[in-house]
Design a protein around this motif. Structure first.
Motif, PDB file in Angstrom:
ATOM      1  N   THR A 109       6.967  42.201  91.018  1.00 20.53           N
ATOM      2  CA  THR A 109       8.404  42.417  91.121  1.00 20.53           C
ATOM      3  C   THR A 109       9.019  41.406  92.078  1.00 20.53           C
ATOM      4  OG1 THR A 109       8.015  44.769  90.806  1.00 20.53           O
ATOM      5  CG2 THR A 109      10.149  44.161  91.636  1.00 20.53           C
ATOM      6  N   GLU A 110      10.253  41.016  91.806  1.00 14.18           N
ATOM      7  CA  GLU A 110      10.977  40.149  92.735  1.00 14.18           C
ATOM      8  C   GLU A 110      12.285  40.820  93.147  1.00 14.18           C
ATOM      9  OE1 GLU A 110      13.342  37.259  89.582  1.00 14.18           O
ATOM     10  OE2 GLU A 110      11.616  36.483  90.684  1.00 14.18           O
ATOM     11  N   LYS A 111      12.726  40.463  94.338  1.00 12.58           N
ATOM     12  CA  LYS A 111      13.941  41.047  94.893  1.00 12.58           C
ATOM     13  C   LYS A 111      15.140  40.221  94.413  1.00 12.58           C
ATOM     14  CE  LYS A 111      13.863  42.229  99.308  1.00 12.58           C
ATOM     15  NZ  LYS A 111      13.963  42.197 100.782  1.00 12.58           N
ATOM     16  N   ILE A 112      16.147  40.909  93.884  1.00  7.48           N
ATOM     17  CA  ILE A 112      17.380  40.229  93.479  1.00  7.48           C
ATOM     18  C   ILE A 112      18.555  40.911  94.163  1.00  7.48           C
ATOM     19  CG2 ILE A 112      16.549  39.365  91.264  1.00  7.48           C
ATOM     20  CD1 ILE A 112      17.851  41.739  89.896  1.00  7.48           C
ATOM     21  N   LYS A 113      19.569  40.129  94.491  1.00 10.24           N
ATOM     22  CA  LYS A 113      20.764  40.666  95.132  1.00 10.24           C
ATOM     23  C   LYS A 113      21.912  40.608  94.138  1.00 10.24           C
ATOM     24  CE  LYS A 113      19.370  39.479  99.777  1.00 10.24           C
ATOM     25  NZ  LYS A 113      19.653  38.733 100.986  1.00 10.24           N
ATOM     26  N   ILE A 114      22.582  41.743  93.976  1.00  6.80           N
ATOM     27  CA  ILE A 114      23.701  41.847  93.045  1.00  6.80           C
ATOM     28  C   ILE A 114      24.941  42.166  93.859  1.00  6.80           C
ATOM     29  CG2 ILE A 114      24.620  43.091  91.063  1.00  6.80           C
ATOM     30  CD1 ILE A 114      21.698  43.789  90.343  1.00  6.80           C
ATOM     31  N   LYS A 115      26.032  41.440  93.590  1.00  3.83           N
ATOM     32  CA  LYS A 115      27.282  41.711  94.308  1.00  3.83           C
ATOM     33  C   LYS A 115      28.016  42.855  93.619  1.00  3.83           C
ATOM     34  CE  LYS A 115      28.186  37.489  96.667  1.00  3.83           C
ATOM     35  NZ  LYS A 115      29.205  36.730  97.290  1.00  3.83           N
ATOM     36  N   ASN A 116      28.415  43.817  94.424  1.00  3.86           N
ATOM     37  CA  ASN A 116      29.186  44.948  93.932  1.00  3.86           C
ATOM     38  C   ASN A 116      30.641  44.499  93.805  1.00  3.86           C
ATOM     39  OD1 ASN A 116      30.221  47.411  93.288  1.00  3.86           O
ATOM     40  ND2 ASN A 116      29.383  48.482  95.072  1.00  3.86           N
ATOM     41  N   THR A 117      31.236  44.684  92.638  1.00  7.36           N
ATOM     42  CA  THR A 117      32.606  44.217  92.410  1.00  7.36           C
ATOM     43  C   THR A 117      33.645  45.081  93.112  1.00  7.36           C
ATOM     44  OG1 THR A 117      32.657  45.487  90.357  1.00  7.36           O
ATOM     45  CG2 THR A 117      32.058  43.154  90.210  1.00  7.36           C
ATOM     46  N   GLU A 118      33.300  46.306  93.409  1.00  7.54           N
ATOM     47  CA  GLU A 118      34.275  47.207  94.030  1.00  7.54           C
ATOM     48  C   GLU A 118      34.541  46.867  95.489  1.00  7.54           C
ATOM     49  OE1 GLU A 118      32.618  51.047  93.469  1.00  7.54           O
ATOM     50  OE2 GLU A 118      32.692  50.924  91.294  1.00  7.54           O
ATOM     51  N   ASN A 119      33.483  46.662  96.286  1.00  6.75           N
ATOM     52  CA  ASN A 119      33.697  46.409  97.712  1.00  6.75           C
ATOM     53  C   ASN A 119      33.027  45.122  98.187  1.00  6.75           C
ATOM     54  OD1 ASN A 119      31.080  47.225  97.560  1.00  6.75           O
ATOM     55  ND2 ASN A 119      31.303  49.032  98.858  1.00  6.75           N
ATOM     56  N   THR A 120      32.679  44.222  97.297  1.00  5.73           N
ATOM     57  CA  THR A 120      32.048  42.923  97.577  1.00  5.73           C
ATOM     58  C   THR A 120      30.836  43.038  98.508  1.00  5.73           C
ATOM     59  OG1 THR A 120      33.466  42.389  99.461  1.00  5.73           O
ATOM     60  CG2 THR A 120      34.239  41.691  97.267  1.00  5.73           C
ATOM     61  N   LYS A 121      30.127  44.119  98.397  1.00  2.00           N
ATOM     62  CA  LYS A 121      28.913  44.317  99.180  1.00  2.00           C
ATOM     63  C   LYS A 121      27.715  43.994  98.294  1.00  2.00           C
ATOM     64  CE  LYS A 121      26.939  47.711 102.302  1.00  2.00           C
ATOM     65  NZ  LYS A 121      26.991  49.094 102.770  1.00  2.00           N
ATOM     66  N   GLU A 122      26.690  43.348  98.883  1.00  2.00           N
ATOM     67  CA  GLU A 122      25.498  43.012  98.117  1.00  2.00           C
ATOM     68  C   GLU A 122      24.567  44.213  98.021  1.00  2.00           C
ATOM     69  OE1 GLU A 122      23.593  39.610  99.772  1.00  2.00           O
ATOM     70  OE2 GLU A 122      24.860  38.236  98.657  1.00  2.00           O
TER      71      GLU A 122
END
Length: 166
Positions: A109-122
């Motif tokens: 498994t690899e770690k991925i960061k996704i930006k939340n569109t609601e509060n711009t938090k990763e």
């Protein structure tokens, strides 16, 4: 009774490898013996000659204590540091998603960061090589083995010897 000739050949091959390894170790021991490492024969590696050489270079008991104490600390903590760095960068992780039969996937498994569109938090997610996306993954730390434990105990014993002889 198993009369498979392949098993007999495996046994003979394993014994031959063990004898070969024994001969290599014995040859190395003879070499070190005649250089004087074990103290019975006068040579460049006789403990007294090693001590005189180190003293001639300005090495003191404090230097040796600092060296073995540093070596002890490194031997005790290397796997904790490695595990911390591995965890931070997201390596040594496996997928914990269950398939249809109820078995855990277990793929790398690899770690991925996704930006939340609601509060711009990763948000951190984990994606395995089979395509599963999870919010959690299993981390597999490196554990010390017999050799690693032997190294730190040896460094500790040398520290005790230096402290006792001072």
């Amino acid at each position: 009774m198993d009369t498979n000739p392949l098993k007999k050949n495996e046994y003979i091959q394993k014994r031959a490898q063990n004898i070969g390894l024994t001969m290599i170790v014995m040859g190395g021991s003879f070499f070190l013996y005649y250089l004087g490492l074990f103290g019975n024969v006068e040579g460049p590696l006789t403990p007294g000659n090693i001590g005189e050489s180190l003293a001639g270079m300005g090495v003191t008991k404090i230097h040796m204590l600092i060296f073995f104490l540093s070596f002890f600390i490194i031997a005790m903590t290397w796997n904790h540091i490695f595990n911390l760095v591995s965890y931070i960068i997201g390596s040594r992780l496996t997928c914990i998603k269950k398939n249809d039969e109820g078995n855990i996937c277990g793929a790398s498994t690899e770690k991925i960061k996704i930006k939340n569109t609601e509060n711009t938090k990763e948000i951190v997610k984990f994606k395995c090589i089979k395509g599963h996306k999870c919010s959690d993954a299993s981390f597999h730390p490196v554990k010390k083995g017999v050799i690693s434990h032997t190294v730190w105990v040896t460094a500790l014993v040398f520290c005790a010897i230096i402290l006792y002889c001072s």
